[in-house]
Structure formats: structure tokens, C-alpha cells
Design a protein around this motif. Sequence first.
Motif, PDB file in Angstrom:
ATOM      1  N   ASP A   5      35.133  41.265  40.172  1.00  0.00           N
ATOM      2  CA  ASP A   5      35.185  42.615  39.630  1.00  0.00           C
ATOM      3  C   ASP A   5      36.138  42.590  38.447  1.00  0.00           C
ATOM      4  O   ASP A   5      36.467  41.513  37.953  1.00  0.00           O
ATOM      5  CB  ASP A   5      35.560  43.653  40.705  1.00  0.00           C
ATOM      6  CG  ASP A   5      36.932  43.424  41.321  1.00  0.00           C
ATOM      7  OD1 ASP A   5      37.821  42.835  40.656  1.00  0.00           O
ATOM      8  OD2 ASP A   5      37.140  43.851  42.470  1.00  0.00           O
ATOM      9  N   GLU A   6      36.615  43.726  38.004  1.00  0.00           N
ATOM     10  CA  GLU A   6      37.466  43.772  36.815  1.00  0.00           C
ATOM     11  C   GLU A   6      38.773  43.004  36.967  1.00  0.00           C
ATOM     12  O   GLU A   6      39.305  42.499  35.995  1.00  0.00           O
ATOM     13  CB  GLU A   6      37.779  45.218  36.442  1.00  0.00           C
ATOM     14  CG  GLU A   6      36.592  45.965  35.882  1.00  0.00           C
ATOM     15  CD  GLU A   6      36.960  47.381  35.471  1.00  0.00           C
ATOM     16  OE1 GLU A   6      38.154  47.686  35.312  1.00  0.00           O
ATOM     17  OE2 GLU A   6      36.036  48.183  35.319  1.00  0.00           O
ATOM     18  N   LYS A   7      39.312  42.920  38.184  1.00  0.00           N
ATOM     19  CA  LYS A   7      40.637  42.330  38.369  1.00  0.00           C
ATOM     20  C   LYS A   7      40.650  41.020  39.150  1.00  0.00           C
ATOM     21  O   LYS A   7      41.542  40.209  38.980  1.00  0.00           O
ATOM     22  CB  LYS A   7      41.553  43.328  39.071  1.00  0.00           C
ATOM     23  CG  LYS A   7      41.776  44.569  38.231  1.00  0.00           C
ATOM     24  CD  LYS A   7      42.943  45.352  38.724  1.00  0.00           C
ATOM     25  CE  LYS A   7      43.059  46.608  37.913  1.00  0.00           C
ATOM     26  NZ  LYS A   7      44.196  46.650  37.073  1.00  0.00           N
ATOM     27  N   LYS A   8      39.692  40.799  40.043  1.00  0.00           N
ATOM     28  CA  LYS A   8      39.755  39.600  40.888  1.00  0.00           C
ATOM     29  C   LYS A   8      38.438  38.834  40.864  1.00  0.00           C
ATOM     30  O   LYS A   8      37.393  39.359  40.480  1.00  0.00           O
ATOM     31  CB  LYS A   8      40.115  39.973  42.317  1.00  0.00           C
ATOM     32  CG  LYS A   8      39.038  40.753  43.015  1.00  0.00           C
ATOM     33  CD  LYS A   8      39.404  41.085  44.442  1.00  0.00           C
ATOM     34  CE  LYS A   8      38.254  41.895  45.039  1.00  0.00           C
ATOM     35  NZ  LYS A   8      38.553  42.449  46.305  1.00  0.00           N
ATOM     36  N   GLU A  30      40.431  33.713  46.644  1.00  0.00           N
ATOM     37  CA  GLU A  30      40.462  34.826  45.699  1.00  0.00           C
ATOM     38  C   GLU A  30      41.661  34.662  44.779  1.00  0.00           C
ATOM     39  O   GLU A  30      42.725  34.242  45.197  1.00  0.00           O
ATOM     40  CB  GLU A  30      40.584  36.135  46.483  1.00  0.00           C
ATOM     41  CG  GLU A  30      40.612  37.377  45.642  1.00  0.00           C
ATOM     42  CD  GLU A  30      40.719  38.637  46.491  1.00  0.00           C
ATOM     43  OE1 GLU A  30      41.563  39.476  46.144  1.00  0.00           O
ATOM     44  OE2 GLU A  30      39.979  38.760  47.481  1.00  0.00           O
ATOM     45  N   ALA A  72      43.151  36.093  40.481  1.00  0.00           N
ATOM     46  CA  ALA A  72      42.973  37.032  39.368  1.00  0.00           C
ATOM     47  C   ALA A  72      41.849  36.561  38.450  1.00  0.00           C
ATOM     48  O   ALA A  72      41.758  35.378  38.112  1.00  0.00           O
ATOM     49  CB  ALA A  72      44.268  37.156  38.575  1.00  0.00           C
ATOM     50  N   ARG A  73      41.008  37.479  38.065  1.00  0.00           N
ATOM     51  CA  ARG A  73      39.895  37.156  37.165  1.00  0.00           C
ATOM     52  C   ARG A  73      40.406  36.588  35.845  1.00  0.00           C
ATOM     53  O   ARG A  73      39.776  35.699  35.254  1.00  0.00           O
ATOM     54  CB  ARG A  73      39.056  38.406  36.923  1.00  0.00           C
ATOM     55  CG  ARG A  73      37.925  38.182  35.949  1.00  0.00           C
ATOM     56  CD  ARG A  73      37.113  39.430  35.758  1.00  0.00           C
ATOM     57  NE  ARG A  73      36.213  39.276  34.619  1.00  0.00           N
ATOM     58  CZ  ARG A  73      35.335  40.152  34.264  1.00  0.00           C
ATOM     59  NH1 ARG A  73      35.205  41.266  34.936  1.00  0.00           N
ATOM     60  NH2 ARG A  73      34.560  39.942  33.221  1.00  0.00           N
ATOM     61  N   ALA A  74      41.530  37.070  35.371  1.00  0.00           N
ATOM     62  CA  ALA A  74      42.090  36.609  34.097  1.00  0.00           C
ATOM     63  C   ALA A  74      42.415  35.117  34.114  1.00  0.00           C
ATOM     64  O   ALA A  74      42.556  34.505  33.059  1.00  0.00           O
ATOM     65  CB  ALA A  74      43.339  37.411  33.752  1.00  0.00           C
ATOM     66  N   TYR A  75      42.536  34.518  35.294  1.00  0.00           N
ATOM     67  CA  TYR A  75      42.869  33.100  35.408  1.00  0.00           C
ATOM     68  C   TYR A  75      41.646  32.195  35.293  1.00  0.00           C
ATOM     69  O   TYR A  75      41.779  30.983  35.191  1.00  0.00           O
ATOM     70  CB  TYR A  75      43.546  32.810  36.740  1.00  0.00           C
ATOM     71  CG  TYR A  75      44.869  33.495  36.958  1.00  0.00           C
ATOM     72  CD1 TYR A  75      45.538  34.167  35.950  1.00  0.00           C
ATOM     73  CD2 TYR A  75      45.460  33.462  38.204  1.00  0.00           C
ATOM     74  CE1 TYR A  75      46.758  34.788  36.171  1.00  0.00           C
ATOM     75  CE2 TYR A  75      46.684  34.079  38.440  1.00  0.00           C
ATOM     76  CZ  TYR A  75      47.322  34.735  37.418  1.00  0.00           C
ATOM     77  OH  TYR A  75      48.530  35.348  37.648  1.00  0.00           O
TER      78      TYR A  75
END
Length: 86
Positions: free
Chosen positions: A52-55, A67, A69-72
Motif C-alpha cells: 500500500d502507500e506505506k508498507k 513486512e 516500509a515501501r520506501a525501502y
Amino acid sequence: TKAQDTLKVGDSLLLGLPQNAIQEVLPLQDGAAVYFIRGKHRGEWGIVHSFDEKKIVYHNKDKEKLETARAYAFVIGKEAPVIQLK
């Protein structure tokens, strides 16, 4: 180009050198191979289960569901890495 029209935040590009021409768009999607550039899983890679937007939820090489952070996450392939990982 057509590839540029379909780009989304989180996608990666495979460029041909020396022209810097886009050879392939690697979208962030379920089933994509991702490499982690930060966090406690830095240096590892896995296959996206969902995000999703964050994970991002993924399966690592040992088939564990994890799980982070998506940013990683950095996309490195559609179903498997298209680059060699050491």
C-alpha cells in the motif's frame, strides 16, 4: 515514449547504455522482485505479496512472509531479478 506514459512512483527503469534509452519498465506490483536499500532487511531481496502507500509485504528467499516500509523497496524484476545480486 509509450513507456514513459505508464510510469508510476515506485517503478524502476532498465536503461540501455550508452544511449540511456528505456529498454523496460519494471513496475511495482504483486509478484515483482524487489531489493531493499534501507532498514533491517537492507541488502536482501524478495517477491512482493502486497503493498500500500506505506508498507510492502513480501516473501524472502526462505519463503518467509515479511513486512517493511515501501520506501525501502527498489524493483529489480517482474518475477525474478533481471540483475545479478551478490
